[in-house]
Scaffold this motif. Structure first.
Motif, short mmCIF file in Angstrom:
data_model
loop_
_atom_site.label_atom_id
_atom_site.label_comp_id
_atom_site.label_asym_id
_atom_site.label_seq_id
_atom_site.Cartn_x
_atom_site.Cartn_y
_atom_site.Cartn_z
N ASP A 34 0.84 -1.19 0.00
CA ASP A 34 0.00 0.00 0.00
C ASP A 34 0.88 1.25 0.00
N TYR A 35 0.78 2.03 -1.09
CA TYR A 35 1.65 3.21 -1.15
C TYR A 35 1.16 4.33 -0.23
N ARG A 36 -0.03 4.15 0.35
CA ARG A 36 -0.52 5.15 1.32
C ARG A 36 -0.12 4.80 2.76
N SER A 37 0.56 3.66 2.92
CA SER A 37 1.06 3.32 4.25
C SER A 37 2.22 4.25 4.60
N PRO A 38 2.64 4.31 5.86
CA PRO A 38 3.76 5.18 6.21
C PRO A 38 5.09 4.81 5.54
N ALA A 39 5.23 3.57 5.09
CA ALA A 39 6.52 3.10 4.58
C ALA A 39 6.92 3.80 3.28
N ILE A 40 5.99 3.90 2.35
CA ILE A 40 6.34 4.46 1.03
C ILE A 40 6.62 5.96 1.09
N PRO A 41 5.85 6.76 1.80
CA PRO A 41 6.25 8.16 1.95
C PRO A 41 7.61 8.33 2.60
N ALA A 42 7.92 7.49 3.59
CA ALA A 42 9.24 7.58 4.24
C ALA A 42 10.35 7.24 3.24
N LEU A 43 10.13 6.21 2.42
CA LEU A 43 11.10 5.85 1.40
C LEU A 43 11.23 6.96 0.37
N THR A 44 10.10 7.49 -0.08
CA THR A 44 10.11 8.53 -1.10
C THR A 44 10.85 9.77 -0.63
N LYS A 45 10.66 10.12 0.63
CA LYS A 45 11.34 11.31 1.18
C LYS A 45 12.85 11.18 1.05
N MET A 64 9.72 12.50 -9.61
CA MET A 64 9.97 11.15 -10.13
C MET A 64 8.68 10.64 -10.76
N PHE A 65 8.65 10.60 -12.08
CA PHE A 65 7.46 10.18 -12.82
C PHE A 65 7.59 8.72 -13.26
N TRP A 234 3.64 19.36 -12.40
CA TRP A 234 4.45 19.51 -11.18
C TRP A 234 3.62 19.97 -9.99
N ASN A 235 2.65 20.82 -10.26
CA ASN A 235 1.87 21.37 -9.15
C ASN A 235 1.08 20.29 -8.41
N ASP A 236 0.64 19.26 -9.13
CA ASP A 236 -0.02 18.14 -8.45
C ASP A 236 0.94 17.46 -7.48
N TYR A 237 2.18 17.27 -7.94
CA TYR A 237 3.19 16.67 -7.07
C TYR A 237 3.47 17.56 -5.86
N LEU A 238 3.61 18.85 -6.10
CA LEU A 238 3.95 19.78 -5.01
C LEU A 238 2.89 19.78 -3.92
N LYS A 239 1.63 19.62 -4.31
CA LYS A 239 0.55 19.56 -3.32
C LYS A 239 0.75 18.36 -2.39
N PHE A 240 1.10 17.23 -2.98
CA PHE A 240 1.29 16.04 -2.16
C PHE A 240 2.61 16.07 -1.40
N TYR A 241 3.60 16.80 -1.91
CA TYR A 241 4.83 17.01 -1.14
C TYR A 241 4.51 17.71 0.18
N LYS A 242 3.65 18.73 0.08
CA LYS A 242 3.28 19.49 1.28
C LYS A 242 2.50 18.62 2.27
N LEU A 243 1.71 17.69 1.74
CA LEU A 243 0.94 16.79 2.60
C LEU A 243 1.82 15.70 3.22
N GLY A 244 3.00 15.49 2.64
CA GLY A 244 3.90 14.46 3.15
C GLY A 244 3.58 13.07 2.64
N THR A 245 2.69 12.98 1.64
CA THR A 245 2.37 11.67 1.05
C THR A 245 3.04 11.48 -0.31
N TYR A 246 3.41 12.55 -0.96
CA TYR A 246 4.32 12.62 -2.11
C TYR A 246 3.76 12.18 -3.45
N TRP A 247 2.76 11.32 -3.50
CA TRP A 247 2.35 10.75 -4.78
C TRP A 247 0.91 11.14 -5.14
#
Length: 401
Positions: A34-45, A64-65, A234-247
């Motif tokens: 599950d990419y919404r679990s804490p593991a994938i955002p931590a890896l992505t960061k 990263m597309f 890019w703006n879609d990505y930036l929104k999720f960067y701010k949320l800390g979920t990234y994708w």
């Protein structure tokens, strides 16, 4: 039709996709999660922090597309420019040609500066255009750092020097698909506004990740860009960067773990050592070509590439037959000549997860193929030239000293 694997290792010496390290293959050998679990955002960061290092930037913002270099091209263009904007773009080979085709199809006003295939970007023409552009109608300069069709590397710092000299505000967009992580690339120092690469080249991953890095100036340009974009916004990505979920959509989980392993290997070797290794491989290949009595497609020393060598064959030999013969008889993959140089050159890729002994095996295979197609090569001549050079250049493996 299914093809039977030949015994032993397949020798992959095209300039991408390249050999994948066993550590990367093992890292990707995992189930979905599950990419919404804490593991994938931590890896992505951690990945976003570390990919900045391969671009040599502290101020850039990476994206990263799940795409190829072609998608990364489109992302760079549509996020920073508007239809009708004037672009100066250099045509020096097949991949710069394809990028120019994309620019035109996206309805930009493309001012093409063409050079003979085997030459680098004509910066004198660029200087003339910049000096005459008093109204700053040129919105971007698009250039391929390393043209893999001809084995030509352009001087990106010289482009920045011209822009600064004429105090021109045009964005500098650079295709680093076959250069970043193998050749010296300095995004911040060279004032690159958008740089991009693909996972299947020097990163030594499967195809499927297009990595784009944008300068603060490029991010500012998104505010006025009117190009249609959805998947690559890019703006879609930036929104999720701010949320800390990234994708903003589902990423390729396996490729993310592979990228983590690939970056770890690069950093363990040391990026400068990686660049030096590619310089050795490139020099050894060129010495072999010279010993065979053949010529490099690259017309001047200043343009030589350390990731690919395009070898010109005599008029009585079809280079396509060399590539076919190598694959059919020796389990060796070489790069075809493309478009204007089809049948005239074959390409030896020497980038990614590759060492000197692997290269020597490739050069030995090429010699046998040349003999097969009737070229009077002296067997062992290229290998001897490369070996003589490499024997004095290969450093000890640090962990084994």
């Amino acid at each position: 039709m299914d093809y039977m694997n030949g015994p032993g290792r397949h020798h992959l010496f095209v300039p991408g996709p390249v050999n994948i390290p066993e550590q990367v293959i093992r890292a990707m050998n995992r189930n979905n999660e599950d990419y919404r679990s804490p593991a994938i955002p931590a890896l992505t960061k951690t990945l976003l922090e570390d990919v900045k290092k391969i671009f040599k930037t502290t101020s850039g913002t990476p994206f990263m597309f799940p795409t190829t270099g072609t998608g990364a091209w489109e992302s760079a263009l549509t996020n920073t420019l508007s239809p009708g904007d004037r672009i100066v773009s250099f045509l020096i080979g097949q991949f710069s040609l394809l990028w120019i085709d994309q620019q035109k199809r996206l309805n930009f006003n493309v001012d093409v500066v063409e050079s003979d295939w085997g030459q680098g970007a004509n910066l004198q023409v660029l200087a003339s255009k910049l000096s005459q552009d008093q109204n700053h109608s040129i919105k971007a300069i698009c250039i391929v750092h390393n043209e893999t069709a001809t084995g030509v590397t352009n001087d990106i710092s010289a482009v920045r020097t011209l822009l600064d000299h004429y105090k021109h505000p045009a964005l500098l967009l650079v295709d680093g698909v076959s250069s970043i992580c193998a050749l010296d690339f300095r995004m911040d120092e060279w004032g690159v506004d958008v740089a991009l690469t693909g996972s299947q080249k020097a990163l030594s991953l499967p195809t499927g990740l297009g990595i784009v890095c944008a300068s603060p100036k490029a991010l500012e340009a998104t505010k006025t860009s009117k190009s249609l974009k959805v998947f690559f916004d890019w703006n879609d990505y930036l929104k999720f960067y701010k949320l800390g979920t990234y994708w903003p959509y589902t990423p390729s989980i396996q490729l993310l773990y592979g990228l983590r392993a690939a970056l770890d290997l690069l950093f363990e070797e040391g990026l400068e050592n990686v660049i030096s290794r590619h310089a050795r491989l490139g020099k050894a290949t060129r010495l072999a070509v010279e010993a065979w009595g053949l010529k490099n497609c690259t017309q001047k020393e200043e343009w030589i590439s350390n990731t690919v060598t395009a070898v010109v064959v005599p008029p009585n030999i079809d280079s396509t037959e060399i590539v076919k013969r190598a694959w059919r008889r020796y389990n060796l993959s070489l790069g075809l000549g493309l478009n204007k140089v089809a049948g005239k050159v074959f390409r030896i890729g020497h980038l990614g997860h590759l060492n000197e002994l692997q290269l020597l095996g490739c050069l030995a295979g090429v010699e046998m193929v040349l003999k097969d197609v009737g070229y009077p090569v002296v067997l062992g001549s290229g290998v001897a030239a490369a070996t003589t050079y490499l024997q004095h250049q290969i450093p000890l493996i640090p962990s084994r000293i």
